[in-house]
Every structure is written in C-alpha cells, then in structure tokens.
Design a protein around this motif. Sequence first.
Motif, PDB file in Angstrom:
ATOM      1  N   ALA A 196      46.443   2.747  10.511  1.00  0.00           N
ATOM      2  CA  ALA A 196      46.658   3.494  11.748  1.00  0.00           C
ATOM      3  C   ALA A 196      45.321   3.894  12.359  1.00  0.00           C
ATOM      4  CB  ALA A 196      47.511   4.731  11.472  1.00  0.00           C
ATOM      5  N   LEU A 197      44.391   4.306  11.498  1.00  0.00           N
ATOM      6  CA  LEU A 197      43.070   4.688  11.990  1.00  0.00           C
ATOM      7  C   LEU A 197      42.375   3.491  12.625  1.00  0.00           C
ATOM      8  CD1 LEU A 197      41.515   6.995   9.253  1.00  0.00           C
ATOM      9  CD2 LEU A 197      42.214   7.595  11.542  1.00  0.00           C
ATOM     10  N   ASP A 198      42.419   2.373  11.919  1.00  0.00           N
ATOM     11  CA  ASP A 198      41.766   1.184  12.450  1.00  0.00           C
ATOM     12  C   ASP A 198      42.395   0.764  13.766  1.00  0.00           C
ATOM     13  OD1 ASP A 198      39.567   0.447  11.048  1.00  0.00           O
ATOM     14  OD2 ASP A 198      40.692  -0.512   9.430  1.00  0.00           O
ATOM     15  N   LEU A 202      39.595  10.334  20.374  1.00  0.00           N
ATOM     16  CA  LEU A 202      39.841   9.222  21.296  1.00  0.00           C
ATOM     17  C   LEU A 202      40.618   9.658  22.529  1.00  0.00           C
ATOM     18  CD1 LEU A 202      40.599   6.347  18.775  1.00  0.00           C
ATOM     19  CD2 LEU A 202      38.490   6.819  20.022  1.00  0.00           C
ATOM     20  N   PRO A 227      28.946  10.682  22.173  1.00  0.00           N
ATOM     21  CA  PRO A 227      30.217  10.158  22.696  1.00  0.00           C
ATOM     22  C   PRO A 227      31.312  10.311  21.652  1.00  0.00           C
ATOM     23  CG  PRO A 227      28.435   8.592  23.030  1.00  0.00           C
ATOM     24  CD  PRO A 227      27.879   9.678  22.177  1.00  0.00           C
ATOM     25  N   ARG A 228      32.477  10.735  22.109  1.00  0.00           N
ATOM     26  CA  ARG A 228      33.583  10.966  21.185  1.00  0.00           C
ATOM     27  C   ARG A 228      33.941   9.717  20.409  1.00  0.00           C
ATOM     28  NH1 ARG A 228      37.211  15.218  21.876  1.00  0.00           N
ATOM     29  NH2 ARG A 228      36.271  16.904  23.039  1.00  0.00           N
ATOM     30  N   VAL A 229      33.780   8.580  21.054  1.00  0.00           N
ATOM     31  CA  VAL A 229      34.181   7.346  20.389  1.00  0.00           C
ATOM     32  C   VAL A 229      33.295   7.077  19.162  1.00  0.00           C
ATOM     33  CG1 VAL A 229      32.780   5.831  21.846  1.00  0.00           C
ATOM     34  CG2 VAL A 229      34.863   4.947  20.787  1.00  0.00           C
ATOM     35  N   THR A 263      38.022   5.165   5.741  1.00  0.00           N
ATOM     36  CA  THR A 263      38.673   3.967   5.226  1.00  0.00           C
ATOM     37  C   THR A 263      37.790   3.231   4.226  1.00  0.00           C
ATOM     38  OG1 THR A 263      37.852   2.702   7.096  1.00  0.00           O
ATOM     39  CG2 THR A 263      40.102   3.543   7.255  1.00  0.00           C
ATOM     40  N   LEU A 285      41.302   2.781  16.609  1.00  0.00           N
ATOM     41  CA  LEU A 285      39.949   2.468  17.054  1.00  0.00           C
ATOM     42  C   LEU A 285      39.892   1.141  17.800  1.00  0.00           C
ATOM     43  CD1 LEU A 285      37.330   4.012  16.768  1.00  0.00           C
ATOM     44  CD2 LEU A 285      36.699   2.422  14.967  1.00  0.00           C
ATOM     45  N   VAL A 317      36.474   6.868  11.027  1.00  0.00           N
ATOM     46  CA  VAL A 317      37.275   5.757  10.523  1.00  0.00           C
ATOM     47  C   VAL A 317      36.512   5.028   9.424  1.00  0.00           C
ATOM     48  CG1 VAL A 317      38.329   3.553  11.098  1.00  0.00           C
ATOM     49  CG2 VAL A 317      38.554   5.478  12.658  1.00  0.00           C
ATOM     50  N   ALA A 343      45.140   4.280   6.794  1.00  0.00           N
ATOM     51  CA  ALA A 343      43.905   3.548   7.095  1.00  0.00           C
ATOM     52  C   ALA A 343      44.154   2.552   8.214  1.00  0.00           C
ATOM     53  CB  ALA A 343      43.403   2.842   5.842  1.00  0.00           C
ATOM     54  N   TYR A 385      39.799   1.096  21.379  1.00  0.00           N
ATOM     55  CA  TYR A 385      38.529   1.474  21.996  1.00  0.00           C
ATOM     56  C   TYR A 385      37.410   0.655  21.390  1.00  0.00           C
ATOM     57  CZ  TYR A 385      40.523   5.566  24.203  1.00  0.00           C
ATOM     58  OH  TYR A 385      41.248   6.405  24.991  1.00  0.00           O
ATOM     59  N   PRO A 386      37.082  -0.498  21.974  1.00  0.00           N
ATOM     60  CA  PRO A 386      35.942  -1.237  21.434  1.00  0.00           C
ATOM     61  C   PRO A 386      34.691  -0.392  21.581  1.00  0.00           C
ATOM     62  CG  PRO A 386      36.695  -2.186  23.523  1.00  0.00           C
ATOM     63  CD  PRO A 386      37.690  -1.149  23.131  1.00  0.00           C
ATOM     64  N   PRO A 387      33.753  -0.498  20.651  1.00  0.00           N
ATOM     65  CA  PRO A 387      32.576   0.376  20.619  1.00  0.00           C
ATOM     66  C   PRO A 387      31.883   0.516  21.973  1.00  0.00           C
ATOM     67  CG  PRO A 387      32.621  -1.008  18.688  1.00  0.00           C
ATOM     68  CD  PRO A 387      33.796  -1.407  19.521  1.00  0.00           C
ATOM     69  N   LEU A 399      43.519  11.545  10.587  1.00  0.00           N
ATOM     70  CA  LEU A 399      44.285  10.947  11.689  1.00  0.00           C
ATOM     71  C   LEU A 399      44.219  11.835  12.930  1.00  0.00           C
ATOM     72  CD1 LEU A 399      47.544   9.532  10.079  1.00  0.00           C
ATOM     73  CD2 LEU A 399      45.747   8.284  11.258  1.00  0.00           C
ATOM     74  N   SER A 450      33.093   8.721  26.576  1.00  0.00           N
ATOM     75  CA  SER A 450      33.833   9.831  25.994  1.00  0.00           C
ATOM     76  C   SER A 450      34.696  10.543  26.993  1.00  0.00           C
ATOM     77  CB  SER A 450      32.868  10.833  25.356  1.00  0.00           C
ATOM     78  OG  SER A 450      31.929  11.271  26.290  1.00  0.00           O
TER      79      SER A 450
END
Lengths: 124, 316
Positions: A109-111, B268, B232-234, B245, A114, B241, A107, A117-119, B261, A124
């Motif tokens: 690692a996922l955070d 990304l 968008p992929r993001v 989570t 992200l 996530v 979890a 990459y701020p929203p 993961l 893309s």
Amino acid sequence: MVRRLGELESTIMDRMWATNAPASVRDVLEHLQRERTIAYTTVMTVMDKLHTKGLLKREPVGRAYVYETVSSKEAYTAEVMRDSLSRSGNRAATLVHFLERLTPEEANALDAALQVYPPKGRRS
Amino acid sequence: MIVAAILASYCVFAALVLPRLLRRATWADRAPRLAIAMWQAASISVIISALLSAFAVAVPASVVGHELAELFEACAALLGDGATLSTTSTRVGLAAAGLLVARVLYTGGAVLLGARRERRRHAEALALLGRHDGELGAVVVDYEECMAYCLPGRNGKAVITTGALRSLAPEHVAAVLAHEQAHLRGRHHLVLAGTEALLRAFPGVPLFVRAQAEIARLVELLADDVAARRHPRVHIAAALVRLATGRVPAFALGAGGQTALTRVRRMLNPEAPLARRERLAGRVAVTLLLAGPAILAAVPGVSAFLAHHCHSLLSL
C-alpha cells in the motif's frame, strides 16, 4: 580532558577492531605514537577503562596484560542498537522512528501510494 | 463536600470517558500540535481535579470563604497543629493529596532519570561507533539496517545508519534528518516522558493509556509537518516508504504499520489545516480542561466570601 579521553577510547577501539588480534598496551602505544606523543600510563588507563566497560577482555602475560576485543565491531553495533532501541518501555530515552514492522500488504500500500507520485512529479 | 464530589466524578469521567471522545476527534491529524495539547490538558485535568477534590474534602468551604483573614488562619492552623481543622476528613483529604503529589513526582523523576541514564549509555556507545558528519549534521553509524533516530537531551543528535544512507537519495536523507531535528528542537522526548510518567504512576487508567499511544503517534506527525516546511512533502513520504519497507530489524518493536501509512498519506495528500475558528475552539477547550477544575473548586469559597461581604454591605 574528558573529551580527549573519549576520543582516545574510540581511537583505541578502532585499532583493536581493525587488527582483530590480541595486543598489549605497549603494542597500542607504539601504534599511537606514530601520530602523536602520548604517555604509556594514559593508554594503560584508557585500556583499563575499556576493560571495565566490557569492551576489552585481557589476560596476564608476563608482567603486563594482553588485551583483546570482546566482540567484533559489527556485533557490538548490533548489540548496542538492539539494547537501546528495542526498549519500548522508555520512549523518552531514544526516539526511534521509521521502525515499524509492516505487513506485506501495508508495504504494498505504501509503495502504491508513492507510485502515484513519481519523484519528479508534483510539488509539495 | 458537594464540590469534592463533583470534582471526583469529573476525575472519573475524564479518566474513563474522555479518551473515547478525544480518540474520535478527526481533526487531530490536521493539527497535531493542538491535539497533543488537548491530550496533555486532559491528563493534567484529571490530576488537578483529583488533587482539588482531596483539598475540598480537607478544607471546608465555609472556612475558606468566610473571611480572608480566617483563610490565613486556617492555613496557619493546617500548617501548625491547630485543633480547629484536625478533623478526620481534613487528615484523609490532605493525606490523599500528599500521596497523589508524591506518586506523580516520584514516577516523573524515575522516568526522567532512567531515560537520562539510558541516553548516556547510548551516547557513550555512539562515541565509539559513530562519526559526526558535519555536512549532514548527524552521527553516522556503520550498520547495515536502515535506521534513523535521534538521541535527545542537552547534546541531542540525529543518528543515521550507513544502511539508510545507502538506500536513500540525498534529498530523502535531508528530509529524514529534518524530521529528527524537529524532534530534538521540539523537545518531544519531554512530552513523551510526561505521558510515560503518568501512565507509570497510574497504570491501566484508560486516559493515560490512550494519551501515551496517541501522543507518541502525534509527535511523529508534528515532526513530519515541521520537516515539510523546508522539504518537499513527497521526499518525506518517499523516505518513509524506503525506511519502512526496507529490511526491518528483527528486534524493532513497532506499533504496526498503521502510523507509517497515515504519515505517508498525510504527506502526499495534505489536508487543509484547521480554520482559525476551529483552532480557537480547540484552545478554549484546552484552557477549560486546565482551568475548569480550579474554577469549580473556587466556587464555594468565592461564593461564601461574596455572601459574607454582601451580607455586611446590606446590613450597613
């Protein structure tokens, strides 16, 4: 017709869950008749079907049955979700995603992934 | 008989060794669609080679190739109770082929019917619990857990819980639902049913075990890619996530977070898709897997056929 019966089932269950009190076919009918014209036998048939399906339980009172919900809407929802979705044996039935048990490290690692990459960051 | 032996050994090789080779393919994540086709082709080639091997035992090549007319005679003899072919090997070969076909058809039917029954039950419950949201194009269920999934089939629908709607931004919800729609439109449940059926028909065969796990993973990557064409992929990554989570339902049986993961990283940092030449190579491999056993099985027949006719041409 089948579709209308399905709709009626859902309306009746919503009513039963909302009031959360025993009700006879007559009670439900009176409630429904405020919004539409509907026959006693139709409501009786649908409530009988809901009883067969295990959603309502009933007890004879006088010459009619008094119905009650077997479980709350929340409990039933949880049961349905658990039943249909936990069955990993048959993945062809429902495709459940995003449902992975993550370890805290994963979890994080996922955070972390992200955070880079701020929203409103890169496209893309 | 040699052909039968070669086909049988290919069958064993493919069932045991191919999964190890295919698993090592690092390109799979870059081209999930091709990778799915490869696993399917490998699985089908095992069945076809087993089937053809049994046929090769049943029907001697000399009979097949000698004359076309004789081939028909042979078929007629097989269908009837001709004495010419009712040797032990014919009976054993045909019985093996028949059993194989029956087993695959039976488990295939059982998987499809079972899945349909379960889906219908779930759809009935959804009719009571959910409400269709026209704007989202999905069924919304009042449930605190964050969940999004799809119920495939003729009236396939995407389902999302109120818990997920609360914890996701609208653009993330749209990305998640696009992913579900990709599953529905791609009929991924049928792809999964196929691997499931083979695994159930022949439990424990390494190729089928791996194929099922890999294909289940790859359809997720594929649906992500399809969703990424419009979103968008993001956003897809962010939704993943959030959903992964968030509080995970106690009953959720996940394969571990490894796939999540992989998926987030892929969204990304997209890798370059395969070059045209690599794609072509992949398609050739798929074709070879599918057609190879049939070509091999046809060799003795065709060569006997040619030998016979060349012989007659020469003797003219």
